[in-house]
Enzyme design. Sequence first.
Site, PDB file in Angstrom:
ATOM      1  N   ASP A  69       0.840  -1.208   0.000  1.00 53.92           N
ATOM      2  CA  ASP A  69       0.000   0.000   0.000  1.00 53.92           C
ATOM      3  C   ASP A  69       0.874   1.256   0.000  1.00 53.92           C
ATOM      4  O   ASP A  69       0.370   2.375  -0.047  1.00 53.92           O
ATOM      5  CB  ASP A  69      -1.018  -0.019   1.153  1.00 53.92           C
ATOM      6  CG  ASP A  69      -0.377  -0.111   2.523  1.00 53.92           C
ATOM      7  OD1 ASP A  69       0.863  -0.256   2.609  1.00 53.92           O
ATOM      8  OD2 ASP A  69      -1.126  -0.057   3.524  1.00 53.92           O
TER       9      ASP A  69
ATOM     10  N   GLU B 143      -1.961  -5.537   8.508  1.00 51.55           N
ATOM     11  CA  GLU B 143      -1.144  -5.002   9.600  1.00 51.55           C
ATOM     12  C   GLU B 143      -1.786  -5.272  10.954  1.00 51.55           C
ATOM     13  O   GLU B 143      -3.012  -5.235  11.080  1.00 51.55           O
ATOM     14  CB  GLU B 143      -0.973  -3.478   9.413  1.00 51.55           C
ATOM     15  CG  GLU B 143      -0.199  -3.120   8.170  1.00 51.55           C
ATOM     16  CD  GLU B 143       0.006  -1.611   8.009  1.00 51.55           C
ATOM     17  OE1 GLU B 143      -0.378  -0.843   8.922  1.00 51.55           O
ATOM     18  OE2 GLU B 143       0.549  -1.225   6.967  1.00 51.55           O
TER      19      GLU B 143
ATOM     20  N   GLU C 119       8.716  -4.346  10.737  1.00 46.00           N
ATOM     21  CA  GLU C 119       9.122  -3.041  10.197  1.00 46.00           C
ATOM     22  C   GLU C 119       9.611  -2.126  11.309  1.00 46.00           C
ATOM     23  O   GLU C 119       8.957  -2.001  12.354  1.00 46.00           O
ATOM     24  CB  GLU C 119       7.937  -2.390   9.459  1.00 46.00           C
ATOM     25  CG  GLU C 119       8.307  -1.003   8.903  1.00 46.00           C
ATOM     26  CD  GLU C 119       7.400  -0.510   7.789  1.00 46.00           C
ATOM     27  OE1 GLU C 119       6.490  -1.236   7.350  1.00 46.00           O
ATOM     28  OE2 GLU C 119       7.621   0.637   7.344  1.00 46.00           O
TER      29      GLU C 119
HETATM   30  O1  KIV Z   1       3.513  -1.170   1.529  1.00 43.70           O
HETATM   31  C1  KIV Z   1       4.684  -1.527   1.604  1.00 43.70           C
HETATM   32  O2  KIV Z   1       5.507  -1.185   0.750  1.00 43.70           O
HETATM   33  C2  KIV Z   1       5.054  -2.349   2.752  1.00 43.70           C
HETATM   34  C3  KIV Z   1       6.488  -2.618   3.104  1.00 43.70           C
HETATM   35  C4  KIV Z   1       6.627  -3.716   4.070  1.00 43.70           C
HETATM   36  C5  KIV Z   1       7.471  -2.733   2.028  1.00 43.70           C
HETATM   37  O3  KIV Z   1       4.203  -2.797   3.435  1.00 43.70           O
END
Ligand code: KIV
Length: 276
Positions: free
Chosen positions: A44, A114, A182
């Site tokens: 995203d 997420e 992350e």
């Molecule tokens: O949206 C994204 O680019 C991500 C990262 C983990 C690369 O979620």
Amino acid sequence: MRTTTYTVKEYKKQKRKIVALTAYDYSTAKVLDNVGVDIILVGDSLAQVALGYENTLSVTMDEMLHHAKAVVRGVKNALVVVDLPFLSYQVSKKEAIYNAGKCLQIGASAIKMEGASESILKTVKKMASIGIPVFGHIGFTPQSVNALGGNRVQGKTAEHAKELLKQAKDLENAGCFAVVLELVPSETASLITENLNIPTIGIGAGSGCDGQILVTDDLLGKYLDFKPSFVRRYAETGKESERALKNFIYDVQNGKYPGINESFYMNEQESEKLTR
Ligand code: KIV
């Protein structure tokens, strides 16, 4: 050979590092696939990188699907994962499943969500039970940027690191096939990696993860609005493109483009008729 969710779990067992990158279009996806990237994420981050939004909150499910379809058309081997965007999976489990299902219907192999709250875990479980592979994502979760107070490193204390480990284990138990870590300290990422059976894919999480993911446009020096400190630029395609475009402008303005070999001509007979 096609990479599957099974393959990436095997890679962890074999200690073979997993390479993941983002793509939002057909030609980029094709290049990534040809060079052997294992996982291609229609992230995203499409929001900022390709659509110019301020953060990931603005990108819609329809926009994600539009780009995901192009990526799928360019990929033969990599595992294609689509990010479920903000509000496409948090409101209800039913909506989440419907939106994840749409990603699989257009040819992607998995989705990413997420967080690891109770409701996310229930959704992961349900998805896993009906054959929708889920890539988890914890640590800094960009869709919660407002709640987290900016792009901040997460899990900096032992207590928070243990909390993130619990989240990762919960996601594994709920059925995730892999998890993105992350913006977490290396120690936190290594602790989680060592205690999970599924692979961890790091971004700003040090070298202890089972694999690494970056935004392709960051790595290639194409997205120039912002460079996170963990990004290594392997090329400066933004600058190289600028140089090429300036040359094109110069050539057009000075009658140097197109040349003879870049033009089409009538045969002599037809050409003569024009002056008769
Ligand atoms: O949206 C994204 O680019 C991500 C990262 C983990 C690369 O979620």
